[in-house]
Design a protein around this motif. Sequence first.
Motif, PDB file in Angstrom:
ATOM      1  N   TYR A   1      30.089  -2.927  59.919  1.00  0.00           N
ATOM      2  CA  TYR A   1      29.566  -2.995  58.251  1.00  0.00           C
ATOM      3  C   TYR A   1      30.246  -1.677  57.892  1.00  0.00           C
ATOM      4  N   ASP A   2      29.751  -1.318  56.442  1.00  0.00           N
ATOM      5  CA  ASP A   2      30.423  -0.228  55.662  1.00  0.00           C
ATOM      6  C   ASP A   2      30.279   1.050  56.476  1.00  0.00           C
TER       7      ASP A   2
ATOM      8  N   LEU B   1      27.743  -9.194  62.979  1.00  0.00           N
ATOM      9  CA  LEU B   1      28.555  -9.284  61.810  1.00  0.00           C
ATOM     10  C   LEU B   1      27.580  -9.771  60.808  1.00  0.00           C
ATOM     11  N   GLU B   2      27.043 -10.951  61.548  1.00  0.00           N
ATOM     12  CA  GLU B   2      26.208 -11.889  60.480  1.00  0.00           C
ATOM     13  C   GLU B   2      24.853 -11.366  60.458  1.00  0.00           C
TER      14      GLU B   2
ATOM     15  N   SER C   1      33.408   0.653  52.011  1.00  0.00           N
ATOM     16  CA  SER C   1      33.673   0.584  53.459  1.00  0.00           C
ATOM     17  C   SER C   1      34.300   1.934  53.935  1.00  0.00           C
TER      18      SER C   1
ATOM     19  N   TYR D   1      32.770  -9.946  54.451  1.00  0.00           N
ATOM     20  CA  TYR D   1      32.418 -10.608  55.859  1.00  0.00           C
ATOM     21  C   TYR D   1      33.704 -11.453  56.065  1.00  0.00           C
TER      22      TYR D   1
ATOM     23  N   ARG E   1      30.110  -9.798  68.740  1.00  0.00           N
ATOM     24  CA  ARG E   1      30.707  -9.133  67.440  1.00  0.00           C
ATOM     25  C   ARG E   1      30.091 -10.203  66.382  1.00  0.00           C
ATOM     26  N   PHE E   2      30.166 -11.489  66.469  1.00  0.00           N
ATOM     27  CA  PHE E   2      30.039 -12.521  65.427  1.00  0.00           C
ATOM     28  C   PHE E   2      28.334 -12.260  64.969  1.00  0.00           C
TER      29      PHE E   2
ATOM     30  N   TYR F   1      35.324   2.291  56.984  1.00  0.00           N
ATOM     31  CA  TYR F   1      35.926   2.007  58.257  1.00  0.00           C
ATOM     32  C   TYR F   1      37.573   1.789  58.003  1.00  0.00           C
TER      33      TYR F   1
ATOM     34  N   ARG G   1      36.002  -8.845  57.964  1.00  0.00           N
ATOM     35  CA  ARG G   1      35.566  -8.237  59.054  1.00  0.00           C
ATOM     36  C   ARG G   1      35.322  -9.241  60.231  1.00  0.00           C
TER      37      ARG G   1
ATOM     38  N   HIS H   1      25.506  -8.475  57.632  1.00  0.00           N
ATOM     39  CA  HIS H   1      25.861  -8.991  56.296  1.00  0.00           C
ATOM     40  C   HIS H   1      24.578  -9.462  55.426  1.00  0.00           C
ATOM     41  N   ILE H   2      23.962 -10.373  56.460  1.00  0.00           N
ATOM     42  CA  ILE H   2      22.577 -10.878  55.973  1.00  0.00           C
ATOM     43  C   ILE H   2      21.581  -9.966  55.661  1.00  0.00           C
TER      44      ILE H   2
ATOM     45  N   LEU I   1      26.665 -19.171  55.024  1.00  0.00           N
ATOM     46  CA  LEU I   1      25.707 -18.575  55.799  1.00  0.00           C
ATOM     47  C   LEU I   1      24.408 -18.206  55.055  1.00  0.00           C
TER      48      LEU I   1
ATOM     49  N   TYR J   1      36.268  -2.713  66.238  1.00  0.00           N
ATOM     50  CA  TYR J   1      36.135  -3.300  65.159  1.00  0.00           C
ATOM     51  C   TYR J   1      35.163  -2.879  64.279  1.00  0.00           C
ATOM     52  N   GLU J   2      35.301  -3.417  62.862  1.00  0.00           N
ATOM     53  CA  GLU J   2      34.444  -2.931  61.602  1.00  0.00           C
ATOM     54  C   GLU J   2      33.373  -3.890  61.839  1.00  0.00           C
TER      55      GLU J   2
ATOM     56  N   PHE K   1      30.633 -16.583  54.125  1.00  0.00           N
ATOM     57  CA  PHE K   1      29.335 -15.772  54.089  1.00  0.00           C
ATOM     58  C   PHE K   1      28.162 -16.648  53.133  1.00  0.00           C
TER      59      PHE K   1
ATOM     60  N   GLY L   1      22.081  -6.462  54.965  1.00  0.00           N
ATOM     61  CA  GLY L   1      22.797  -5.932  53.651  1.00  0.00           C
ATOM     62  C   GLY L   1      22.686  -6.549  52.435  1.00  0.00           C
ATOM     63  N   PHE L   2      22.736  -7.840  52.485  1.00  0.00           N
ATOM     64  CA  PHE L   2      22.741  -8.570  51.114  1.00  0.00           C
ATOM     65  C   PHE L   2      21.147  -8.897  50.777  1.00  0.00           C
TER      66      PHE L   2
ATOM     67  N   HIS M   1      29.829  -9.186  49.339  1.00  0.00           N
ATOM     68  CA  HIS M   1      29.611  -9.297  50.846  1.00  0.00           C
ATOM     69  C   HIS M   1      30.459 -10.640  51.320  1.00  0.00           C
TER      70      HIS M   1
ATOM     71  N   ARG N   1      27.255  -9.339  43.895  1.00  0.00           N
ATOM     72  CA  ARG N   1      26.771  -8.969  45.220  1.00  0.00           C
ATOM     73  C   ARG N   1      27.204 -10.192  46.320  1.00  0.00           C
TER      74      ARG N   1
END
Lengths: 279, 257
Positions: free
Chosen positions: A54-55, A76-77, A255, B98, A72-73, A257, B101, A80-81, B10, A51-52, B7, A83-84, B94, B90
Amino acid sequence: MYEEPYRWIEAVGNRRQYLDEQFTKGAPVMACAYADGILMLTASRGTPKLYEIYDRIALGGMGHPADLEKLRFSLLEMAHIEGFNRSPSDVTGARLMKYGLAPAIKQAFEEIYKAPFIVKILLAELGTRPERDLFLTINYDGTFEESRRWAALGATAAVQAQMGRYLDAQAGFEQAPLKQAVETALCAWAVGSLAQVAAGAAEAEEPPGPRSVETAASDASTFPDKASLLAHVQQIATEKSLECILLERSGPGSSKYRALRPDELGGLLPSGIRAGSPA
Amino acid sequence: MGMQGDFFQLLKEQGYQFGNPVAAAAGIEVPTATTILALKYRDGVLVAGDRRATAGNMVMYDRTDKVLEIDRYSVMAIAGVPATAYEMVRVLEHSFKYYRRTQLQELSFEGKLRAVSKLLKENVPAALAGTGAVVPVFAGYDHEQGAAKIYFYDILGAEFEAVEYAVSGSGSPTIRGILHYQNTWGPQPLAALPEEQATVQALRLLSSAAEFDSATGGVNRELNLYPVVKLITEAGVRVVADGELKRLYEQDVVRAR
């Protein structure tokens, strides 16, 4: 009954035994560097195992699909949080492993009244330069390791070591172009897969005997030749489908991947091997 | 939790707030003004923008990129308050990643459009307070329908599909007329232009906008500053390199004396 320390140790021991059994039939995962980045491959039936995240981060897993999905979830969470809120370059495999996966897996493993995660996970992180590529693996008990150039998931640590030893014997694999790298990685994967089959057979002959899975796998100091390794892959590919993903250093956009489509993978495989199962 | 791959939801659960209005907005000079355009050409959609950011009659920056890639197949060109616009990009970037993925499939084109509208709607209080108005143009390739598409929005989040072209920003009234004229009575409609000619048109249009709008930066050849031009086709988003823009500019935009 677990208040007494030795009871607890016994319970953890049972848990290890139970978990070890869960992985004996699982497909190994092989990840290694190649000329343009990182490649990861495995064989799967139905649910994918690569799986992917992140970037620049990919995940490969063994074990129960539901547990893998849950972890995995959460990865991902977290990725991404982070990364943002900070920046994509602050999302690193090491941080995901240390603060995300490891505590969760270790806690689940040690809470003996609850079910553990039946998973082994490999994270591959593409660096900005080849020497910064990083691989991280975590076992079902929460112990994790970092490595360079390659990493593998297999039923036992011995199987993993054997896959790596095969790869290390192929000089310069990390500079190989994709087609050649896929073949080498498949052979290393087959080394692991065959070791698991052999261990399973030995186990069946003399159950709980002294010759455990570990010793059976580490016995083999010489590897089967390439033809028989590829023949094994060919045989596996009739019942499962081969999965291969790349982290491409010069891929377009942020990305990196990319999952190889079956037809694309088919073109890269040694002749006689099909990427997908006929089903 | 998180199973729907949203996202933005979230982020909100984490206490994030998008587009807070500032009560005492009057009197603050917020950087705005620009010219962006998107037009359909033979192979897809071209999106271009000048590179000037202004606050009142101050030029703040001459190297702004207002045509922002959200993913491999979509870009958002922004006119309005950059702080809000960049934040929107941004969030969108994301959100799309998100979604892809977690759900293991691309967010549909409609889904992407919806996400833009949703953010603009969240931003209404800030837009009305005068601190956060953004008027974007969104363009992308819709794989489902096999076509590149252009959408434009008002500050309240209403979404309109542009059939041939869309413009936004303070310099846009100038070029809107030119686009209409070119498309209707030019040698060929915009949709028939090959890539190179479409790029030339974009350079000419932005130069015209800069001629009449002080808030739009044109081409600055001494500093080698050219507008941002991005092309969206089935293969994804491609940036036209400065060298190529320079060549086309010198060949087809500057009038030989």
